[in-house]
Design a protein around this motif. Structure first.
Motif, PDB file in Angstrom:
ATOM      1  N   GLY A   1       0.817  -1.212   0.000  1.00  0.00           N
ATOM      2  CA  GLY A   1       0.000   0.000   0.000  1.00  0.00           C
ATOM      3  C   GLY A   1       0.844   1.252   0.000  1.00  0.00           C
ATOM      4  N   ILE A   2       0.396   2.269  -0.744  1.00  0.00           N
ATOM      5  CA  ILE A   2       1.137   3.520  -0.817  1.00  0.00           C
ATOM      6  C   ILE A   2       0.372   4.636  -0.121  1.00  0.00           C
ATOM      7  CG2 ILE A   2       0.181   4.163  -3.096  1.00  0.00           C
ATOM      8  CD1 ILE A   2       2.966   5.410  -3.694  1.00  0.00           C
ATOM      9  N   ALA A   3       1.078   5.351   0.741  1.00  0.00           N
ATOM     10  CA  ALA A   3       0.538   6.546   1.393  1.00  0.00           C
ATOM     11  C   ALA A   3       1.022   7.761   0.611  1.00  0.00           C
ATOM     12  CB  ALA A   3       1.011   6.617   2.841  1.00  0.00           C
ATOM     13  N   LEU A   4       0.095   8.470  -0.025  1.00  0.00           N
ATOM     14  CA  LEU A   4       0.500   9.555  -0.913  1.00  0.00           C
ATOM     15  C   LEU A   4       0.631  10.898  -0.207  1.00  0.00           C
ATOM     16  CD1 LEU A   4      -1.506   8.733  -4.163  1.00  0.00           C
ATOM     17  CD2 LEU A   4       0.891   8.292  -3.640  1.00  0.00           C
ATOM     18  N   ALA A   5      -0.025  11.051   0.919  1.00  0.00           N
ATOM     19  CA  ALA A   5       0.044  12.333   1.629  1.00  0.00           C
ATOM     20  C   ALA A   5       1.291  12.398   2.502  1.00  0.00           C
ATOM     21  CB  ALA A   5      -1.196  12.514   2.501  1.00  0.00           C
TER      22      ALA A   5
ATOM     23  N   HIS B   1       0.504  14.569   8.203  1.00  0.00           N
ATOM     24  CA  HIS B   1      -0.953  14.604   8.306  1.00  0.00           C
ATOM     25  C   HIS B   1      -1.473  13.316   8.929  1.00  0.00           C
ATOM     26  CE1 HIS B   1      -1.249  18.379   6.414  1.00  0.00           C
ATOM     27  NE2 HIS B   1      -1.041  17.988   5.171  1.00  0.00           N
ATOM     28  N   GLY B   2      -2.486  13.434   9.769  1.00  0.00           N
ATOM     29  CA  GLY B   2      -3.019  12.293  10.487  1.00  0.00           C
ATOM     30  C   GLY B   2      -3.462  11.151   9.588  1.00  0.00           C
ATOM     31  N   ALA B   3      -4.152  11.468   8.484  1.00  0.00           N
ATOM     32  CA  ALA B   3      -4.670  10.418   7.607  1.00  0.00           C
ATOM     33  C   ALA B   3      -3.545   9.546   7.072  1.00  0.00           C
ATOM     34  CB  ALA B   3      -5.459  11.039   6.450  1.00  0.00           C
ATOM     35  N   SER B   4      -2.418  10.154   6.705  1.00  0.00           N
ATOM     36  CA  SER B   4      -1.296   9.393   6.161  1.00  0.00           C
ATOM     37  C   SER B   4      -0.570   8.632   7.262  1.00  0.00           C
ATOM     38  CB  SER B   4      -0.317  10.337   5.447  1.00  0.00           C
ATOM     39  OG  SER B   4       0.679   9.617   4.768  1.00  0.00           O
ATOM     40  N   TRP B   5      -0.382   9.275   8.420  1.00  0.00           N
ATOM     41  CA  TRP B   5       0.287   8.606   9.549  1.00  0.00           C
ATOM     42  C   TRP B   5      -0.495   7.382   9.987  1.00  0.00           C
ATOM     43  CZ3 TRP B   5      -1.281   8.081  14.739  1.00  0.00           C
ATOM     44  CH2 TRP B   5      -0.306   7.537  15.576  1.00  0.00           C
ATOM     45  N   TRP B   6      -1.823   7.516  10.077  1.00  0.00           N
ATOM     46  CA  TRP B   6      -2.651   6.373  10.474  1.00  0.00           C
ATOM     47  C   TRP B   6      -2.558   5.251   9.445  1.00  0.00           C
ATOM     48  CZ3 TRP B   6      -7.297  10.033  11.723  1.00  0.00           C
ATOM     49  CH2 TRP B   6      -7.067  10.641  12.960  1.00  0.00           C
TER      50      TRP B   6
ATOM     51  N   VAL C   1      -3.967   2.199  -3.082  1.00  0.00           N
ATOM     52  CA  VAL C   1      -3.540   3.591  -3.211  1.00  0.00           C
ATOM     53  C   VAL C   1      -4.388   4.434  -2.268  1.00  0.00           C
ATOM     54  CG1 VAL C   1      -3.302   5.561  -4.770  1.00  0.00           C
ATOM     55  CG2 VAL C   1      -2.901   3.235  -5.626  1.00  0.00           C
ATOM     56  N   GLN C   2      -3.742   5.099  -1.317  1.00  0.00           N
ATOM     57  CA  GLN C   2      -4.450   5.904  -0.331  1.00  0.00           C
ATOM     58  C   GLN C   2      -4.241   7.378  -0.647  1.00  0.00           C
ATOM     59  OE1 GLN C   2      -6.578   5.016   1.783  1.00  0.00           O
ATOM     60  NE2 GLN C   2      -6.830   6.689   3.238  1.00  0.00           N
ATOM     61  N   ILE C   3      -5.328   8.087  -0.962  1.00  0.00           N
ATOM     62  CA  ILE C   3      -5.253   9.508  -1.283  1.00  0.00           C
ATOM     63  C   ILE C   3      -5.951  10.322  -0.206  1.00  0.00           C
ATOM     64  CG2 ILE C   3      -5.223   8.957  -3.753  1.00  0.00           C
ATOM     65  CD1 ILE C   3      -8.125   9.965  -3.905  1.00  0.00           C
ATOM     66  N   VAL C   4      -5.836  11.640  -0.303  1.00  0.00           N
ATOM     67  CA  VAL C   4      -6.563  12.544   0.578  1.00  0.00           C
ATOM     68  C   VAL C   4      -7.457  13.415  -0.296  1.00  0.00           C
ATOM     69  CG1 VAL C   4      -6.404  14.338   2.332  1.00  0.00           C
ATOM     70  CG2 VAL C   4      -4.703  12.519   2.274  1.00  0.00           C
ATOM     71  N   GLY C   5      -8.627  12.882  -0.624  1.00  0.00           N
ATOM     72  CA  GLY C   5      -9.652  13.630  -1.317  1.00  0.00           C
ATOM     73  C   GLY C   5      -9.319  14.074  -2.729  1.00  0.00           C
TER      74      GLY C   5
ATOM     75  N   SER D   1      -9.779   6.900   0.133  1.00  0.00           N
ATOM     76  CA  SER D   1      -9.545   8.282   0.527  1.00  0.00           C
ATOM     77  C   SER D   1      -9.945   8.472   1.980  1.00  0.00           C
ATOM     78  CB  SER D   1     -10.351   9.244  -0.357  1.00  0.00           C
ATOM     79  OG  SER D   1     -10.204  10.587   0.076  1.00  0.00           O
ATOM     80  N   GLY D   2      -9.237   9.363   2.637  1.00  0.00           N
ATOM     81  CA  GLY D   2      -9.576   9.752   3.998  1.00  0.00           C
ATOM     82  C   GLY D   2      -9.000  11.118   4.283  1.00  0.00           C
ATOM     83  N   GLY D   3      -9.669  11.879   5.138  1.00  0.00           N
ATOM     84  CA  GLY D   3      -9.119  13.161   5.554  1.00  0.00           C
ATOM     85  C   GLY D   3      -9.596  14.358   4.767  1.00  0.00           C
ATOM     86  N   ALA D   4     -10.320  14.150   3.663  1.00  0.00           N
ATOM     87  CA  ALA D   4     -10.836  15.263   2.860  1.00  0.00           C
ATOM     88  C   ALA D   4     -11.930  14.732   1.946  1.00  0.00           C
ATOM     89  CB  ALA D   4      -9.719  15.908   2.039  1.00  0.00           C
TER      90      ALA D   4
END
Length: 543
Positions: free
Chosen positions: A225-229, A233-238, A275-279, A307-310
């Motif tokens: 899994g890739i954290a793009l943010a 930021h909390g969403a990426s850290w989590w 793929v984890q994005i922020v909105g 997506s999470g956080g936005a």
């Protein structure tokens, strides 16, 4: 020593089960679980040897890098408290957080040395500076900093740390949309269950009942899994912690700026599954890159875009489905204070709102009207989206904001998220958006996020924000600030006709203002205050 629901304890259990499995990839740096654990042990010993004790605060002022997660784990191992410092902050915000957070040490990229030198006098307790090398040539001696890898070299790789507690803190500073940053005080156990699914995201066994259960939640075939943010930021850290505690491989976006083509190249090279994005701020350039580069990358390994956080608009979710027809799209609701408060797969139960989540004993709508005691909403009633149970302990050094956000209802502490919500007749909760941005036009409540969702479904609109401006007749009228796609001419009639296909007539923008680039706060969140000033000024108005 008995393991606790402490993030260091949990990570060590996972590292012992799959020591040789690849844990972390960031650019050219790759680490197995055993290597990441050993490096964190070394940095933990260095911090302890230099006076960092249990409960002390350590700033993490870095771009995405392997050292960020290693340093975070090092803090957890000695019961110190990592503090995220937003690298986009300018002097006033840095002055505030360096003063407010009571840091004793700061681990930072080298290029931030001049910024630290400018504000270090505000941090009365900050004595230790550890610098991660980058392409800059900032002078380490100007703040008496030591190089990160020099500091770590030769330190003990073993675990000989004191027993930890499930109540140890992680403090997440969040900028929100207004005001100075707030430090959300999360006990490890609470954030593990509230934001990380209690270790049960990838296992049919569900959330852990005891700390040792985390080993049985590690699957035989790890997901990539890739954290793009940014990790700040909390969403990426989590998300990073979710992946590591599941024994999965975490890939970080090591680019200093967000570039859709560069991201898809990483996804293809690393055979990323999730793929984890922020909105939409990330969805839009990613989709544009796919449009401009048809069949350039082999992305067949991808089976989840989350997506999470936005806000992740319905239009962008549908666009992803065109390129990944068999991919599972997820849209998480939550906040820095609330963790993950539900997930919507894009199938909304109601025509309005951002999505629906399930009402539980720990997830509800609270009516907090002036002059009356807070209470639970009745069916069909609106109020504030709220959470109980696994929640933070308040804001660091801010009892006033803590008292307003964490309230008592029928003997239980509830966190008020600030999002307007409605308890539907079937018992589900419809989430609308931030109540402070709500527009009241002729007595009708209009949530900007819903109008923005409709606007972003227009092919000529790159991005949009919606605000209310004063109106003599209606009190407020809906005003849209729009960043158009290059070469596209937009007019009010066209925009209104498009919006009427998606939202009720009273929600349709009464005016539009074109802007070269939408304003965003240092946190990356939409800057509604600046957007409103732009609309009120009349700039960019289009008939």
């Amino acid at each position: 020593m008995a393991a606790q629901f402490n993030l260091a304890d949990l990570f060590e259990i996972v590292a012992d089960k799959v020591p040789e499995r690849e844990a972390l990839v960031c650019g050219n740096n790759r680490s197995s679980f055993a290597e990441l654990d050993a490096g964190a042990n070394q940095m933990a010993h260095y911090l302890a040897a230099n006076g960092v004790k249990a409960g002390d605060h350590v700033g993490l002022y870095m771009y995405n890098c392997s050292e960020y997660l290693e340093a975070m784990l090092a803090c957890f191992k000695i019961r110190a408290v990592p503090i995220n410092v937003n690298y986009r902050y300018v002097k006033d915000e840095l002055l505030y957080i360096f003063d407010n957070a009571d840091m004793v040490a700061c681990i930072h990229h080298r290029e931030f040395i001049p910024a630290i030198a400018d504000v270090r006098s505000a941090a009365k307790t900050l004595k230790l500076y550890i610098s991660v090398a980058d392409d800059s040539d900032a002078d380490l001696s100007s703040i008496d900093a030591v190089d990160y890898h020099t500091a770590r070299e030769g330190q003990n790789k073993n675990r000989d740390f004191a027993e930890r507690s499930a109540d140890d803190y992680f403090i997440l500073y969040t900028g929100g949309t207004t005001g100075m940053p707030k430090g959300v005080m999360w006990p490890h156990e609470n954030v593990f269950f509230a934001a990380m699914g209690g270790g049960g995201h990838f296992s049919p066994l569900g959330a852990c009942e005891k700390p040792e259960d985390i080993a049985s939640r590690v699957t035989e075939n790890p997901l990539r899994g890739i954290a793009l943010a940014p990790l700040m930021h909390g969403a990426s850290w989590w998300y990073a912690c979710i992946q590591l505690l599941a024994g999965n491989t975490l890939i970080l976006n090591h680019q200093r700026s967000f570039n859709g083509e560069a991201v898809w190249q990483i996804v293809a090279d690393e055979k990323v599954n999730a793929v984890q994005i922020v909105g939409d701020a990330m969805a839009i350039p990613l989709l544009d890159a796919l449009v401009d580069n048809e069949d350039r990358w082999d992305l067949s390994a991808v089976f989840n875009v989350g997506s999470g956080g936005a806000i992740f608009s319905e239009a962008k979710q549908e666009a992803f489905k065109k390129y990944f027809p068999n991919v599972f799209i997820t849209n998480s609701f939550g906040s820095s204070e609330g963790g993950q408060m539900g997930m919507d797969n894009g199938s909304k139960k109601t025509a309005s709102g951002l999505g629906n989540v399930t009402r539980t004993d720990f997830m509800d709508v609270i009516v907090d009207a002036d002059g009356a005691s807070p209470r639970h909403a009745e069916l069909g009633e609106s109020g504030i989206f709220a959470r109980a149970g696994y929640i933070p302990n308040g804001y660091y050094n801010d009892p006033e904001k803590t008292a307003k956000t964490f309230i008592q209802v029928e003997g239980k502490t509830w966190l008020l998220t600030g999002d307007e919500a409605k308890l539907e007749s079937d018992g589900s909760i419809t989430v609308f958006g931030r109540g402070s941005n709500c527009i009241n036009s002729g007595g009708e409540k209009i949530f900007p996020e819903e109008v923005e969702d409709a606007l972003k479904a227009h092919g000529g609109i790159f991005d949009a924000l919606v605000v209310g401006v004063d109106d003599e007749r209606w009190g407020s009228r809906v005003s849209a600030i729009i960043q158009a796609r290059k070469g596209v001419d937009l007019n009010l009639d066209n925009i209104q006709e498009h919006c009427r296909q998606h939202i009720a007539g009273y929600k349709v923008p009464r005016e539009i203002h074109l802007i070269d680039e939408l304003p965003r706060a240092p946190s990356g969140k939409p800057d509604y205050k600046t957007a409103k000033k732009f609309a009120e000024s009349g700039k960019g108005a289009v008939a």
